[in-house]
Design a protein around this motif. Structure first.
Motif, PDB file in Angstrom:
ATOM      1  N   TYR A  36      75.733  18.683  20.162  1.00  0.00           N
ATOM      2  CA  TYR A  36      76.849  19.793  20.486  1.00  0.00           C
ATOM      3  C   TYR A  36      76.967  19.679  21.951  1.00  0.00           C
ATOM      4  N   ALA A  37      78.021  20.234  22.437  1.00  0.00           N
ATOM      5  CA  ALA A  37      78.265  20.203  23.717  1.00  0.00           C
ATOM      6  C   ALA A  37      77.210  21.707  24.259  1.00  0.00           C
ATOM      7  N   ALA A  38      76.680  21.907  25.377  1.00  0.00           N
ATOM      8  CA  ALA A  38      75.579  22.361  25.697  1.00  0.00           C
ATOM      9  C   ALA A  38      75.238  22.359  27.025  1.00  0.00           C
ATOM     10  N   GLU A  39      74.705  23.775  27.417  1.00  0.00           N
ATOM     11  CA  GLU A  39      74.597  23.673  28.895  1.00  0.00           C
ATOM     12  C   GLU A  39      73.082  24.740  28.875  1.00  0.00           C
ATOM     13  N   VAL A  40      72.651  23.971  30.019  1.00  0.00           N
ATOM     14  CA  VAL A  40      70.984  24.702  30.467  1.00  0.00           C
ATOM     15  C   VAL A  40      70.957  25.727  30.690  1.00  0.00           C
ATOM     16  N   ILE A  41      69.919  26.346  30.126  1.00  0.00           N
ATOM     17  CA  ILE A  41      70.137  27.910  30.455  1.00  0.00           C
ATOM     18  C   ILE A  41      68.977  28.327  31.375  1.00  0.00           C
ATOM     19  N   SER A  42      67.741  27.536  30.516  1.00  0.00           N
ATOM     20  CA  SER A  42      66.096  27.861  31.714  1.00  0.00           C
ATOM     21  C   SER A  42      65.844  26.651  30.790  1.00  0.00           C
ATOM     22  N   LYS A  43      64.969  26.790  31.988  1.00  0.00           N
ATOM     23  CA  LYS A  43      63.803  26.243  31.744  1.00  0.00           C
ATOM     24  C   LYS A  43      62.492  25.891  31.746  1.00  0.00           C
ATOM     25  N   SER A  44      61.387  25.871  31.064  1.00  0.00           N
ATOM     26  CA  SER A  44      59.969  26.187  31.352  1.00  0.00           C
ATOM     27  C   SER A  44      59.232  24.934  31.451  1.00  0.00           C
ATOM     28  N   GLU A  45      58.323  25.767  32.220  1.00  0.00           N
ATOM     29  CA  GLU A  45      57.105  24.998  32.529  1.00  0.00           C
ATOM     30  C   GLU A  45      55.642  25.200  32.081  1.00  0.00           C
ATOM     31  N   SER A  46      55.925  26.478  31.288  1.00  0.00           N
ATOM     32  CA  SER A  46      54.022  26.515  30.777  1.00  0.00           C
ATOM     33  C   SER A  46      53.844  25.753  29.224  1.00  0.00           C
ATOM     34  N   LYS A  47      52.580  25.407  29.232  1.00  0.00           N
ATOM     35  CA  LYS A  47      52.590  24.689  28.289  1.00  0.00           C
ATOM     36  C   LYS A  47      52.333  25.307  27.285  1.00  0.00           C
ATOM     37  N   ARG A  49      54.806  25.990  26.050  1.00  0.00           N
ATOM     38  CA  ARG A  49      56.423  25.968  25.344  1.00  0.00           C
ATOM     39  C   ARG A  49      56.541  23.873  25.961  1.00  0.00           C
ATOM     40  N   ALA A  50      55.601  23.752  25.363  1.00  0.00           N
ATOM     41  CA  ALA A  50      55.748  22.195  26.012  1.00  0.00           C
ATOM     42  C   ALA A  50      56.262  21.329  24.721  1.00  0.00           C
ATOM     43  N   LYS A  51      56.876  21.810  23.492  1.00  0.00           N
ATOM     44  CA  LYS A  51      57.367  20.606  22.882  1.00  0.00           C
ATOM     45  C   LYS A  51      58.956  21.158  22.851  1.00  0.00           C
ATOM     46  N   THR A  63      75.100  34.137  21.347  1.00  0.00           N
ATOM     47  CA  THR A  63      74.797  33.588  22.270  1.00  0.00           C
ATOM     48  C   THR A  63      73.614  33.464  21.261  1.00  0.00           C
ATOM     49  N   GLU A  64      73.851  33.945  20.383  1.00  0.00           N
ATOM     50  CA  GLU A  64      72.958  34.112  19.292  1.00  0.00           C
ATOM     51  C   GLU A  64      72.634  32.873  18.867  1.00  0.00           C
ATOM     52  N   TYR A  65      72.939  31.967  19.037  1.00  0.00           N
ATOM     53  CA  TYR A  65      72.478  30.259  18.896  1.00  0.00           C
ATOM     54  C   TYR A  65      71.745  29.474  19.876  1.00  0.00           C
ATOM     55  N   ASP A  66      71.842  30.031  20.679  1.00  0.00           N
ATOM     56  CA  ASP A  66      70.786  29.331  21.309  1.00  0.00           C
ATOM     57  C   ASP A  66      69.140  28.999  21.206  1.00  0.00           C
ATOM     58  N   GLU A  67      69.492  28.304  21.708  1.00  0.00           N
ATOM     59  CA  GLU A  67      68.196  27.376  21.048  1.00  0.00           C
ATOM     60  C   GLU A  67      66.791  27.121  22.436  1.00  0.00           C
ATOM     61  N   TRP A  68      65.600  26.953  22.425  1.00  0.00           N
ATOM     62  CA  TRP A  68      64.349  25.860  22.711  1.00  0.00           C
ATOM     63  C   TRP A  68      64.617  24.360  22.366  1.00  0.00           C
ATOM     64  N   VAL A  69      64.724  23.961  23.291  1.00  0.00           N
ATOM     65  CA  VAL A  69      64.871  22.338  22.258  1.00  0.00           C
ATOM     66  C   VAL A  69      64.062  22.183  23.069  1.00  0.00           C
ATOM     67  N   GLY A  70      63.863  20.203  22.983  1.00  0.00           N
ATOM     68  CA  GLY A  70      63.147  19.391  22.927  1.00  0.00           C
ATOM     69  C   GLY A  70      63.410  18.073  23.421  1.00  0.00           C
ATOM     70  N   ALA A  71      62.631  17.233  24.172  1.00  0.00           N
ATOM     71  CA  ALA A  71      63.675  15.941  24.758  1.00  0.00           C
ATOM     72  C   ALA A  71      64.066  15.166  23.814  1.00  0.00           C
ATOM     73  N   ASP A  72      63.416  15.742  22.653  1.00  0.00           N
ATOM     74  CA  ASP A  72      64.293  13.923  21.451  1.00  0.00           C
ATOM     75  C   ASP A  72      65.502  14.587  20.395  1.00  0.00           C
ATOM     76  N   ARG A  73      65.283  16.367  20.792  1.00  0.00           N
ATOM     77  CA  ARG A  73      67.141  16.727  21.094  1.00  0.00           C
ATOM     78  C   ARG A  73      67.877  16.913  21.686  1.00  0.00           C
ATOM     79  N   ILE A  74      68.000  16.624  23.467  1.00  0.00           N
ATOM     80  CA  ILE A  74      68.841  15.854  23.967  1.00  0.00           C
ATOM     81  C   ILE A  74      69.640  14.855  24.331  1.00  0.00           C
ATOM     82  N   ARG A  75      70.478  14.863  24.608  1.00  0.00           N
ATOM     83  CA  ARG A  75      70.866  13.532  25.152  1.00  0.00           C
ATOM     84  C   ARG A  75      71.761  13.387  26.554  1.00  0.00           C
ATOM     85  N   SER A  76      71.858  13.015  27.471  1.00  0.00           N
ATOM     86  CA  SER A  76      72.569  13.138  28.872  1.00  0.00           C
ATOM     87  C   SER A  76      72.049  11.668  29.229  1.00  0.00           C
ATOM     88  N   LYS A  77      72.867  11.265  30.431  1.00  0.00           N
ATOM     89  CA  LYS A  77      72.120   9.702  30.884  1.00  0.00           C
ATOM     90  C   LYS A  77      71.110  10.567  32.415  1.00  0.00           C
TER      91      LYS A  77
END
Length: 120
Positions: A36-47, A49-51, A63-77
């Motif tokens: 789905y089309a998504a927008e990055v809300i925040s980014k964590s450098e914490s250990k 939240r590494a996954k 906003t109840e569907y907002d979630e933390w995702v890993g690099a394996d679930r993101i598509r971007s150029k």
């Protein structure tokens, strides 16, 4: 019938997330496996939240569907494998010959030019 053996997950590709920024629009795979089309809300450098270091908001959903995702679930150029980013930056570009294809010389093994080569 023997029980199914769970497949071992493939080794995760190391992806350089340094180019992912807050406010960036991208495609994210939801729990249902559809992107789905998504927008990055925040980014964590914490250990901790590494996954799943990137929090996304799915556009058009609450906003109840907002979630933390890993690099394996993101598509971007903007995302590149970590080793490819290093290779690109260390390789100097030749601006003079950029975009030009090398000239091709006909050979006797070239099936498309064989008649021309033999005619000479």
């Amino acid at each position: 019938m023997a029980p199914r053996q769970a497949k071992k997950p493939a080794a995760a590709k190391q992806v350089d997330l340094s180019k992912v920024e807050v406010g960036m629009k991208l495609q994210a795979f939801a729990d249902d496996g559809i992107s789905y089309a998504a927008e990055v809300i925040s980014k964590s450098e914490s250990k901790k939240r590494a996954k799943a270091p990137v929090k996304v908001h799915y556009l058009g959903y609450s906003t109840e569907y907002d979630e933390w995702v890993g690099a394996d679930r993101i598509r971007s150029k903007a995302l590149q494998p970590a080793d490819a980013a290093e290779k690109k930056s260390s390789k100097p570009r030749d601006k003079k010959n950029a975009g030009k294809k090398p000239e091709r010389t006909p050979t006797e093994f070239d099936p498309y030019l064989q008649n021309r080569v033999n005619a000479q």
